[in-house]
Scaffold this motif. Structure first.
Motif, short mmCIF file in Angstrom:
data_model
loop_
_atom_site.label_atom_id
_atom_site.label_comp_id
_atom_site.label_asym_id
_atom_site.label_seq_id
_atom_site.Cartn_x
_atom_site.Cartn_y
_atom_site.Cartn_z
N MET A 202 0.84 -1.20 0.00
CA MET A 202 0.00 0.00 0.00
C MET A 202 0.87 1.25 0.00
SD MET A 202 -3.09 0.38 2.69
CE MET A 202 -4.14 -1.02 2.50
N ALA A 203 0.47 2.25 -0.78
CA ALA A 203 1.24 3.50 -0.83
C ALA A 203 0.86 4.40 0.34
CB ALA A 203 0.97 4.23 -2.14
N CYS A 204 1.80 5.23 0.78
CA CYS A 204 1.54 6.16 1.87
C CYS A 204 0.48 7.17 1.44
CB CYS A 204 2.81 6.92 2.25
SG CYS A 204 3.97 5.91 3.14
N PRO A 205 -0.41 7.63 2.32
CA PRO A 205 -0.51 7.29 3.74
C PRO A 205 -1.46 6.12 4.01
CG PRO A 205 -1.93 9.13 3.30
CD PRO A 205 -1.36 8.69 1.97
N GLY A 206 -1.72 5.28 3.00
CA GLY A 206 -2.64 4.15 3.15
C GLY A 206 -2.43 3.32 4.39
N PRO A 207 -1.17 2.88 4.68
CA PRO A 207 -0.98 2.04 5.87
C PRO A 207 -1.43 2.72 7.17
CG PRO A 207 0.94 1.90 4.44
CD PRO A 207 0.05 2.97 3.86
N LEU B 290 -4.39 17.10 16.03
CA LEU B 290 -4.74 17.31 14.63
C LEU B 290 -6.19 16.92 14.36
CD1 LEU B 290 -1.55 15.72 13.04
CD2 LEU B 290 -2.06 18.15 13.29
N PRO B 291 -6.75 17.41 13.27
CA PRO B 291 -8.09 16.95 12.91
C PRO B 291 -8.03 15.48 12.49
CG PRO B 291 -7.20 18.34 11.18
CD PRO B 291 -6.23 18.40 12.33
N ASP B 292 -9.16 14.79 12.55
CA ASP B 292 -9.18 13.40 12.11
C ASP B 292 -9.29 13.32 10.59
OD1 ASP B 292 -9.47 11.74 14.70
OD2 ASP B 292 -10.79 13.45 14.95
N ARG B 293 -10.00 14.29 10.02
CA ARG B 293 -10.22 14.24 8.58
C ARG B 293 -10.24 15.66 8.02
NH1 ARG B 293 -15.11 10.47 6.44
NH2 ARG B 293 -13.56 8.85 6.73
N LEU C 62 0.79 15.24 7.21
CA LEU C 62 -0.44 15.12 8.01
C LEU C 62 -1.04 13.73 7.83
CD1 LEU C 62 -2.00 18.64 7.35
CD2 LEU C 62 -1.27 17.78 9.57
N GLY C 63 -1.03 13.25 6.58
CA GLY C 63 -1.54 11.91 6.29
C GLY C 63 -0.78 10.85 7.05
N ASN C 64 0.53 11.03 7.13
CA ASN C 64 1.36 10.07 7.85
C ASN C 64 1.17 10.14 9.35
OD1 ASN C 64 2.42 8.93 5.56
ND2 ASN C 64 4.07 10.43 5.43
N ARG C 65 0.52 11.19 9.81
CA ARG C 65 0.21 11.28 11.24
C ARG C 65 -1.25 10.89 11.51
NH1 ARG C 65 2.11 16.82 13.58
NH2 ARG C 65 1.00 15.99 15.38
N GLY C 66 -1.88 10.32 10.49
CA GLY C 66 -3.22 9.76 10.71
C GLY C 66 -4.37 10.65 10.28
N VAL C 67 -4.09 11.79 9.69
CA VAL C 67 -5.17 12.66 9.21
C VAL C 67 -5.61 12.15 7.84
CG1 VAL C 67 -5.81 15.02 8.57
CG2 VAL C 67 -4.16 14.63 10.41
N GLU C 68 -6.92 11.94 7.69
CA GLU C 68 -7.41 11.53 6.37
C GLU C 68 -7.60 12.77 5.51
OE1 GLU C 68 -10.44 8.21 5.75
OE2 GLU C 68 -10.64 8.76 7.85
#
Lengths: 88, 191
Positions: free
Chosen positions: B9-14, B117-120, B144-150
């Protein structure tokens, strides 16, 4: 956002920082307008980041346009070292 | 034990997949993932949220066993439910366009420096210009994606601006997801 060895130029007004961005972009010099790092006080809260490889061109362009920054810093490890000298 | 395979899976998918799985996981979560960025990002994300991560090297990959519970940041900060940020423009505030664009970039770059951070983040209308190639905040949105933000962009909007093929950060979404996200959010921050 700021890597080790990058330069961070602090300007004393939002108009000057915006003008500097326009100028450097027109010259296709690689730079990024960033929020001024918390450790560095900046009235307008913005700074211009650039790397060593374009430093000469960036500072020459700014000097020619009368847009030299108020202060210049270089990131070394986790800290910012003020660059003294004749860049301004 | 719930398990998840994010190999290939490509980042930030994982990180996004692990985040979703942890929201519903009871007890332990086992994750199979690639070495390199996925391994580092998922570990940083999970540990940052208070989980314990046990690593086990496999042939050409890694297995994580994630245990524990999320640190109760919500209780401390008074946050309840997901925080959804709706970015409806590439500018922040009313006024001169140039200043608005500068403020929006500055806002997103500042966000990544904050602990909470925001969740999404939902990008609509000219907001999608921030997630497409040529935007100066791609690097930050990836962080931000790599820190879990969608990070999700409206498909219609990308199509309108002919940026569909140029999406450079996050994924594409539709109005169902946007509407549901807004209605189910604990709080919505509209920019």
């Amino acid at each position: 956002m700021v890597k080790d060895g990058d330069y961070v130029a602090i300007f004393n007004s939002i108009h000057r920082v915006m003008e500097a961005e326009r100028l450097l972009k027109a010259k296709h010099l690689k730079m990024l307008l960033i929020p001024a790092p918390r450790a560095l006080a900046a009235d307008c809260g913005l700074a211009v980041r650039y790397s060593e490889d374009v430093r000469g061109e960036v500072e020459a362009a700014l000097a020619q346009a009368g847009l030299l920054p108020r202060d210049l810093y270089r990131k070394t490890g986790d800290t910012y070292q003020k660059v003294e000298g004749n860049h301004i | 034990m719930k398990s998840l395979d994010v190999r290939g899976m490509a980042c930030p998918g994982p990180v996004v997949s692990v985040k979703r799985a942890l929201e519903t996981a009871v007890g332990e979560l086992r994750v199979l993932l690639d070495d390199g960025a996925p391994r580092e990002n998922v570990k940083r994300f999970a540990e940052g949220r208070g989980y314990q991560v046990q690593e086990e090297p496999l042939e050409g990959a890694f297995a994580f066993t994630i245990t524990g519970a999320q640190r109760q940041t919500a209780a401390i900060s008074g946050r309840a439910g997901a925080v959804v940020m709706l970015i409806g423009s590439d500018r922040l505030g009313d006024g001169p366009e140039e200043l608005g664009r500068l403020l929006m970039r500055n806002f997103i770059m500042t966000l990544v420096e904050l602990p909470e951070l925001p969740d999404r983040m939902l990008f609509i209308n000219t907001g999608v210009l921030l997630t497409a190639r040529g935007s100066e905040v791609i690097e930050v949105l990836e962080a931000l994606g790599n820190r879990g933000v969608e990070v999700l962009s409206c498909g219609i909007c990308l199509d309108f601006f002919q940026k569909k093929e140029l999406l450079a950060a996050g994924g594409v979404t539709n109005m169902f997801t946007i509407a549901e996200s807004l209605l189910q959010a604990g709080s919505v921050v509209r920019l």
